[in-house]
Enzyme design. Structure first.
Site, PDB file in Angstrom:
ATOM      1  N   TYR A 201       0.878  -1.165   0.000  1.00  0.00           N
ATOM      2  CA  TYR A 201       0.000   0.000   0.000  1.00  0.00           C
ATOM      3  C   TYR A 201       0.919   1.219   0.000  1.00  0.00           C
ATOM      4  CZ  TYR A 201      -3.793  -3.127   1.637  1.00  0.00           C
ATOM      5  OH  TYR A 201      -4.730  -4.136   1.764  1.00  0.00           O
ATOM      6  N   PRO A 293     -12.340  -0.031  -0.105  1.00  0.00           N
ATOM      7  CA  PRO A 293     -11.586  -1.286  -0.240  1.00  0.00           C
ATOM      8  C   PRO A 293     -10.240  -1.314   0.488  1.00  0.00           C
ATOM      9  CG  PRO A 293     -11.512  -0.018  -2.283  1.00  0.00           C
ATOM     10  CD  PRO A 293     -12.457   0.691  -1.382  1.00  0.00           C
ATOM     11  N   LYS A 297     -11.875  -5.292   3.635  1.00  0.00           N
ATOM     12  CA  LYS A 297     -12.768  -5.836   4.662  1.00  0.00           C
ATOM     13  C   LYS A 297     -14.150  -6.233   4.151  1.00  0.00           C
ATOM     14  CE  LYS A 297      -9.916  -5.928   7.930  1.00  0.00           C
ATOM     15  NZ  LYS A 297      -9.250  -7.247   7.926  1.00  0.00           N
ATOM     16  N   TYR A 385      -6.051  -5.884  10.522  1.00  0.00           N
ATOM     17  CA  TYR A 385      -5.839  -6.404   9.164  1.00  0.00           C
ATOM     18  C   TYR A 385      -6.083  -7.919   9.146  1.00  0.00           C
ATOM     19  CZ  TYR A 385      -3.867  -6.511   4.451  1.00  0.00           C
ATOM     20  OH  TYR A 385      -3.704  -6.647   3.092  1.00  0.00           O
TER      21      TYR A 385
HETATM   22  C1  PHB Z   1      -7.241  -6.766  -4.289  1.00  0.00           C
HETATM   23  O1  PHB Z   1      -8.099  -6.548  -5.140  1.00  0.00           O
HETATM   24  O2  PHB Z   1      -6.401  -7.660  -4.428  1.00  0.00           O
HETATM   25  C2  PHB Z   1      -7.210  -5.943  -3.048  1.00  0.00           C
HETATM   26  C3  PHB Z   1      -8.063  -4.861  -2.896  1.00  0.00           C
HETATM   27  C4  PHB Z   1      -8.000  -4.102  -1.749  1.00  0.00           C
HETATM   28  C5  PHB Z   1      -7.090  -4.422  -0.757  1.00  0.00           C
HETATM   29  C6  PHB Z   1      -6.255  -5.506  -0.909  1.00  0.00           C
HETATM   30  C7  PHB Z   1      -6.309  -6.263  -2.047  1.00  0.00           C
HETATM   31  O3  PHB Z   1      -7.007  -3.668   0.364  1.00  0.00           O
END
Ligand code: PHB
Ligand code: APR
Length: 390
Positions: A201, A293, A297, A385
């Protein structure tokens, strides 16, 4: 027609609920507005908490997830040219998450449903909920120009944010809470190896970016974009250039580019409806709440709703306990608000807000610096997380 339960929507919530009820000998009909192929074309986050994996196992649909899903012990937060690993496993006493696409979860659930010979009616139009404030609810829908009616004891509204279930509740009976964020996520799926074996991230001056994956040969990347943007403004080349500019140069050097196989823009919103029970109608998953997103979650939260509602419905149908139905809304909302808080916090920490003042930017910088300097703060992040208990 008659069914003990009518489930509206065949996303992950409706399918998982249907499976758990079937195991308990409770009959549930699923009504889905779209086709099966359309439901399977949606690409959504795929980071599964242990509690989600456990419920999928309990439902008997975890085998492929265990074979193909990738266990992740941690992830990284990059900002101000620094790379910071969050050791989720070390900080939480051994907890991990599994990266497995939500589309695959949906496919596994659909396959299990078909194998058990259970009924899903696809392309059910004009689904209408009636009489759920009394003892004999009914759901009507149209298929091939013919109107059908299903009598039931309970309706489970698993039909997402834009569904018919929440919309049929009288406005005076429901309270909603909402925050709309001033940006979206542009996502690209491509058959290229991921740039890192863990998720990254990134908070950069140009905006947020996320490096994720579906497998060792399929990557999922996102960049924060304007709410006015459309995908035609984003050629693949422009996307890859922008992504690399937002990443640490050492990470950017590992990005393998390639033709996108899916590209879409999603708005970001936090939303909760309260309560979740209206007589014999229960709202579940995205029909009741939306999280941005960041932190992935959405599916995990839908799964804890399904666990609580399945337990309540099993107690109701097996023991005739009306009191069990009363537990669902308060139990689910207690967990929902914690996940809403966490998703809001991660979103606020990692994005560039177009209207933010220099003071607010300094606070965000300090929030990130504090997080990386404090084991207590990192442990809180890792605990959320990995997933709060069900
Ligand atoms: C994903 O689409 O792989 C994805 C989306 C949001 C997240 C983590 C992974 O926080
Ligand atoms: N009638 C019948 N079906 C409907 C109707 C309707 N009026 N409206 C919507 N649906 C269907 C949609 O086509 C969709 O297949 O309900 C389903 C809802 O599925 P999702 O939106 O996937 O919601 P849910 O099952 O709660 O899944 C939650 O999915 O959106 C992600 O981030 C979210 O991960 C979370 C998870």
């Amino acid at each position: 027609m008659r069914s003990q339960v009518v489930i509206i929507g065949s996303g992950p919530s409706g399918l998982l609920l249907g499976q758990l009820l079937h195991q308990a000998g409770i009959d549930a009909l699923i009504l889905e507005r779209q086709s099966r192929a359309h439901v399977l074309s949606r690409i959504r986050a795929g980071v599964l908490e242990q509690g989600t994996q456990d419920l999928l196992d309990q439902a008997g649909v975890g085998a492929r997830m265990h074979r193909e899903g990738l266990v992740h012990d941690g992830f990284a937060i990059d900002f101000a040219r620094s790379h910071n690993r969050i050791d989720v496993k070390g900080l939480t006493g051994g907890r991990t998450v599994r990266v497995y696409g939500q589309t695959e979860v949906t496919r596994d659930l659909m396959d299990a449903r078909a194998a058990a010979g259970l009924r899903t009616i696809y392309e059910a139009k004009d689904v209408t909920l009636q009489g759920f404030d009394g003892a004999a609810p009914r759901v009507t829908f149209r298929q091939d120009g013919v109107t059908h009616e299903v009598a039931c004891s309970v309706i489970a509204g698993c039909d997402g944010f834009h569904g018919a279930s929440r919309a049929s509740v009288p406005s005076g009976a429901i309270t909603t809470f909402e925050r709309v964020y001033p940006f979206g996520w542009l996502g690209v799926l491509a058959d290229v190896p991921p740039c890192s074996h863990e998720l990254i991230y990134a908070n950069s001056e140009r905006g947020f970016a996320l490096c994720s994956m579906r497998s060792a040969s399929r990557s999922r990347y996102y960049v924060q974009c304007s709410t006015e943007d459309t995908v035609d403004h984003w050629s693949d080349d422009r996307f890859w250039d922008e992504l690399r500019l937002r990443l640490d140069p050492k990470v950017a050097a590992h990005v393998t580019t390639g033709a996108s196989i899916e590209k879409s823009i999603a708005p970001l919103r936090s939303f909760v409806a309260e309560p979740l029970r209206f007589g014999r109608l229960f709202l579940v998953g995205d029909a009741a709440h939306i999280v941005p997103p960041t932190g992935a979650k959405g599916l995990n939260l839908a799964t804890s709703d399904v666990r609580y509602l399945s337990e309540a419905l099993i107690a109701y149908f097996n023991e005739g306990s009306l009191a069990a139905l009363d537990t669902y809304s308060p139990r689910a909302l207690a967990r929902i608000w914690k996940a809403v808080r966490f998703s809001w916090w991660m979103t606020t920490l990692l994005h560039r807000f177009p209207q933010s003042t220099p003071f607010e930017q300094k606070i965000q910088d300090a929030d990130l610096a504090y997080l990386m300097s404090s084991t207590a703060a990192m442990t809180s992040l890792a605990e959320n997380y990995a997933g709060l208990p069900h």
